[in-house]
Design a protein around this motif. Structure first.
Motif, PDB file in Angstrom:
ATOM      1  N   ARG A   1     -42.194  88.332  13.372  1.00  0.00           N
ATOM      2  CA  ARG A   1     -41.165  88.035  12.559  1.00  0.00           C
ATOM      3  C   ARG A   1     -41.856  87.454  11.114  1.00  0.00           C
ATOM      4  O   ARG A   1     -42.818  86.952  11.133  1.00  0.00           O
TER       5      ARG A   1
ATOM      6  N   SER B   1     -41.591  85.781   7.796  1.00  0.00           N
ATOM      7  CA  SER B   1     -40.728  84.875   7.085  1.00  0.00           C
ATOM      8  C   SER B   1     -40.815  85.049   5.473  1.00  0.00           C
ATOM      9  O   SER B   1     -39.950  84.478   4.455  1.00  0.00           O
TER      10      SER B   1
ATOM     11  N   ASP C   1     -22.237  87.138   4.961  1.00  0.00           N
ATOM     12  CA  ASP C   1     -23.692  87.357   5.054  1.00  0.00           C
ATOM     13  C   ASP C   1     -24.198  88.283   4.036  1.00  0.00           C
ATOM     14  O   ASP C   1     -25.346  88.382   3.778  1.00  0.00           O
TER      15      ASP C   1
ATOM     16  N   HIS D   1     -30.957  88.738   2.721  1.00  0.00           N
ATOM     17  CA  HIS D   1     -30.876  87.366   3.114  1.00  0.00           C
ATOM     18  C   HIS D   1     -30.194  87.206   4.257  1.00  0.00           C
ATOM     19  O   HIS D   1     -28.830  87.829   4.251  1.00  0.00           O
ATOM     20  N   GLY D   2     -30.447  86.407   5.242  1.00  0.00           N
ATOM     21  CA  GLY D   2     -29.670  86.284   6.488  1.00  0.00           C
ATOM     22  C   GLY D   2     -30.535  85.541   7.354  1.00  0.00           C
ATOM     23  O   GLY D   2     -31.846  85.644   7.165  1.00  0.00           O
ATOM     24  N   THR D   3     -30.140  85.571   8.630  1.00  0.00           N
ATOM     25  CA  THR D   3     -31.088  84.630   9.555  1.00  0.00           C
ATOM     26  C   THR D   3     -31.327  85.530  10.847  1.00  0.00           C
ATOM     27  O   THR D   3     -32.227  85.357  11.527  1.00  0.00           O
ATOM     28  N   ALA D   4     -30.373  86.293  11.090  1.00  0.00           N
ATOM     29  CA  ALA D   4     -30.455  86.917  12.450  1.00  0.00           C
ATOM     30  C   ALA D   4     -30.876  88.489  11.952  1.00  0.00           C
ATOM     31  O   ALA D   4     -30.156  89.095  11.009  1.00  0.00           O
TER      32      ALA D   4
END
Length: 359
Positions: free
Chosen positions: A220, A222, A45, A326-329
């Motif tokens: 959140r 984005s 990650d 960068h990452g999703t969680a």
């Protein structure tokens, strides 16, 4: 100080960042003029984060225990005994941290310093830098730091090491760290010089005046700015609503039978920072991998009813606002930020190495 001379020397210095994570050490050294050849880490990650922010540097995703020194030499074109080569080894430190967490998982990475040692023996770079938690120094016989220092001296390095507070090096945190600088091509007389005067404050870095608009818990973002905050239960929001701004703690609601936490009932003296707010006019506490969580330390915003955001944590770590994570969680992103060496501390280390090399 002849800064032009320092810059000329810096242009020759090059670094390999072992256990690089999201690139805090690499980025800080690059800001001092040092060329970053590569970062090495096993974390998937961190790869995009590292590569986006350090163009030209390679990200070698490998378990260091399965990477050989000759292979690293071939991949990076580095050779033994290069006086301008720097090896940085900021290995995972959770096992030696005083934070009371389950050490079972972190035990697997507790002795990576010995793996780092293999590469130093083979390449004998001009400089070695280690940054870690103070526990690795205070328990040096258990952590193999004593053995590591002995190996360095046997290889011809002279060393300076000790416990520093990052708040004395341009970082707005009470972040105690072990720092080692070793050199075999010049004499290291000291660690970088600490600042004199009042440490930087939280208000110098976050807040509306610094580009952080008020946001609610659970927001959140984005965009690349990542002004993202963790969600809070209704009860935790109520707790924050009655916690005084700028440094208030959970003692404000300890007598409220509905808001008080059972584990702390009658024990208000333990873990006083948990659920607390940061103070505007003091350095932040250590930004950990769980800084986004209100229940894991004094990570409440000084006045808004939420924990600090990902970008606020990164800013208190001295990453520039343009740095892309960068990452999703949210947990992965917070871990990247909290595990990092503060770039401003790393920049000052880089400048110090240049002065040592130039002396």
């Amino acid at each position: 100080m002849d800064w032009l001379a320092v810059e000329r020397v810096n242009s020759k210095l090059k670094a390999v960042d072992f256990f690089c994570g999201a690139g805090g050490m690499s980025y800080g050294l690059s800001r001092s003029g040092i060329q970053i050849l590569a970062g090495i880490d096993s974390a998937l990650d961190c790869r995009v984060t590292y590569e986006r922010n350090l163009p030209g540097a390679k990200y070698i995703r490998r378990d260091i225990t399965r990477l050989s020194a000759p292979e690293l030499g071939r991949r990076l074109g580095i050779v033994p005994n290069d006086p301008d080569l720097i090896f940085c080894g900021c290995s995972p430190c959770q096992f030696w941290s005083k934070i009371p967490t389950d050490k079972t998982k972190s035990a697997r990475t507790a002795f990576l310093l010995r793996q780092f040692q293999r590469f130093i023996r083979y390449f004998r770079p001009g400089f070695v830098v280690v940054e870690n938690v103070p526990g690795i120094y205070r328990r040096k016989d258990e952590s193999i730091l004593a053995e590591f220092l002995e190996v360095l001296r046997d290889l011809g390095y002279n060393c300076q090491d000790g416990i520093i507070n990052a708040s004395n090096y341009g970082v707005p945190q009470n972040r105690m760290r072990y720092l080692l600088i070793a050199c075999r091509v010049a004499r290291v007389h000291s660690l970088p010089e600490p600042d004199s005067g009042t440490p930087l404050r939280v208000r110098d870095f976050i807040g509306r005046e610094n580009g952080f608009e008020p946001v609610a818990a659970g927001r959140r973002d984005s965009s690349r700015f990542l002004h993202t905050t963790a969600a809070l239960s209704e009860k935790n929001i109520r707790r924050l609503e009655v916690t005084p701004p700028s440094g208030g703690d959970r003692s404000a609601w300890s007598s409220d039978s509905e808001l008080q936490i059972e584990a702390y009932r009658g024990r208000d003296e333990i873990f006083r920072d948990v659920y607390g707010r940061m103070s505007w006019d003091r350095p932040a506490p250590t930004i950990t991998t769980k800084f986004h969580s209100l229940s894991n330390g004094r990570f409440g915003h000084p006045e808004e009813d939420r924990a600090i955001s990902l970008r606020e944590g990164a800013t208190l770590q001295t990453f520039p606002k343009s740095y892309e994570f960068h990452g999703t969680a949210i947990t992965s992103l917070a871990r990247q930020i909290g595990n990092a060496v503060p770039p401003e501390l790393a920049r000052r280390v880089g400048e110090h190495l240049a002065m040592v090399r130039h002396a």
